[in-house]
Scaffold this motif. Structure first.
Motif, mmCIF file in Angstrom:
data_model
loop_
_atom_site.group_PDB
_atom_site.id
_atom_site.type_symbol
_atom_site.label_atom_id
_atom_site.label_comp_id
_atom_site.label_asym_id
_atom_site.label_seq_id
_atom_site.Cartn_x
_atom_site.Cartn_y
_atom_site.Cartn_z
ATOM 1 N N ASP A 66 11.309 32.775 62.987
ATOM 2 C CA ASP A 66 12.331 33.636 62.381
ATOM 3 C C ASP A 66 13.105 32.961 61.250
ATOM 4 O OD1 ASP A 66 11.702 35.789 64.115
ATOM 5 O OD2 ASP A 66 12.936 34.854 65.677
ATOM 6 N N ASP A 68 14.285 32.585 57.587
ATOM 7 C CA ASP A 68 14.417 33.455 56.415
ATOM 8 C C ASP A 68 13.974 32.734 55.145
ATOM 9 O OD1 ASP A 68 15.592 35.806 57.653
ATOM 10 O OD2 ASP A 68 17.351 34.548 57.989
ATOM 11 N N LYS A 88 10.576 34.598 55.767
ATOM 12 C CA LYS A 88 10.733 35.933 55.193
ATOM 13 C C LYS A 88 10.817 35.914 53.655
ATOM 14 C CE LYS A 88 14.495 38.370 55.923
ATOM 15 N NZ LYS A 88 15.569 38.996 56.647
#
Length: 196
Positions: A66, A68, A88
Motif C-alpha cells: 500500500d 503511495d 500508486k
C-alpha cells in the motif's frame, strides 16, 4: 500519504527527517547496507527497514504494501519496473543537475569539470533509464568560482534537493498525482564516474 524511502547516508537521513515533518507516513526504509546511518535512523524511529537483496536493484517485494510513492535519496540502485508498479504514484528521485544535463553518478563533478556557471537540481520520475524520467520540479543556482563539487553540494544542491522533494510531495498530497514534464533528449549529456 504512505511512502517507501530508498536511500543512504546523510542525504537519506535529512530526507527521512524532512518527510517525517511533512505529514506523510514513512512505511518502510530500504537500504543497500544494514549498517547505513539511514537504517539506524529508521530503526530508532520504529520504522521497518528492508535490506536490498541486490545493492544495485530494488524489487517489488522490498516496497511496503500500500505504498503511495517511492522516494529515493542518495540511492545508487535502480528501482525495478515491478517495484515502481507496486506504488500508486510510482517513484521520484532527486538528481543534483539540471536534467537532462549530466545524467549519471558524477553529476556535480561534471558540473565543475565542464565549468558550468549554473547548476541545479531536479526531482524526476524514476524510470527504466537512468535519470531519464519526466521532470516533476527543477531549480537552478549559480556555481561560485573555484567551488569544489563537495562545496557546491553542501552549500546549494543538497538543501535544494530537500526543498524540491518537499514541494513535489506537497503537490502529490494535494492532487494525488505528480507534475510531469518530459526531458528534452537533444540536451542530454552523461556524467559517468570520474577516475579517482
Amino acid at each position: 500519504m504512505r511512502i517507501t524511502l530508498v536511500g543512504s547516508r546523510h542525504f537519506g537521513v535529512t530526507t527521512f527527517d524532512m518527510l517525517r515533518q511533512h505529514g506523510v507516513e514513512i512505511v518502510r526504509v530500504v537500504v543497500a547496507d544494514a549498517d547505513d546511518r539511514l537504517a539506524a535512523a529508521a530503526r530508532a524511529a520504529g520504522i521497518e527497514v528492508a535490506v536490498q537483496a541486490d545493492p544495485k536493484l530494488v524489487v517489488a517485494k522490498e516496497i511496503a504494501a500500500d505504498t503511495d510513492l517511492i522516494v529515493t535519496a542518495h540511492s545508487h540502485a535502480r528501482i525495478a519496473k515491478d517495484a515502481l508498479a507496486a506504488a500508486k504514484l510510482g517513484g521520484i528521485g532527486y538528481h543534483p543537475s539540471l536534467l537532462p544535463r549530466h545524467r549519471g553518478i558524477a553529476a556535480i563533478e561534471w558540473t565543475i569539470r565542464e565549468g558550468d556557471p549554473i547548476a541545479g537540481g531536479t526531482v524526476y520520475h524514476l524510470a527504466n533509464r537512468m535519470d531519464a524520467g519526466a521532470i516533476a520540479a527543477q531549480e537552478w543556482c549559480f556555481v561560485r568560482k573555484g567551488e569544489t563539487a563537495r562545496e557546491l553540494w553542501e552549500r546549494a544542491l543538497a538543501p535544494l534537493g530537500q526543498k524540491l522533494l518537499a514541494e513535489v510531495i506537497d503537490y502529490a498530497k494535494t492532487h494525488n498525482a505528480l507534475p510531469a514534464k518530459p526531458q528534452d533528449e537533444q540536451f542530454a549529456t552523461s556524467a559517468p564516474a570520474l577516475p579517482a
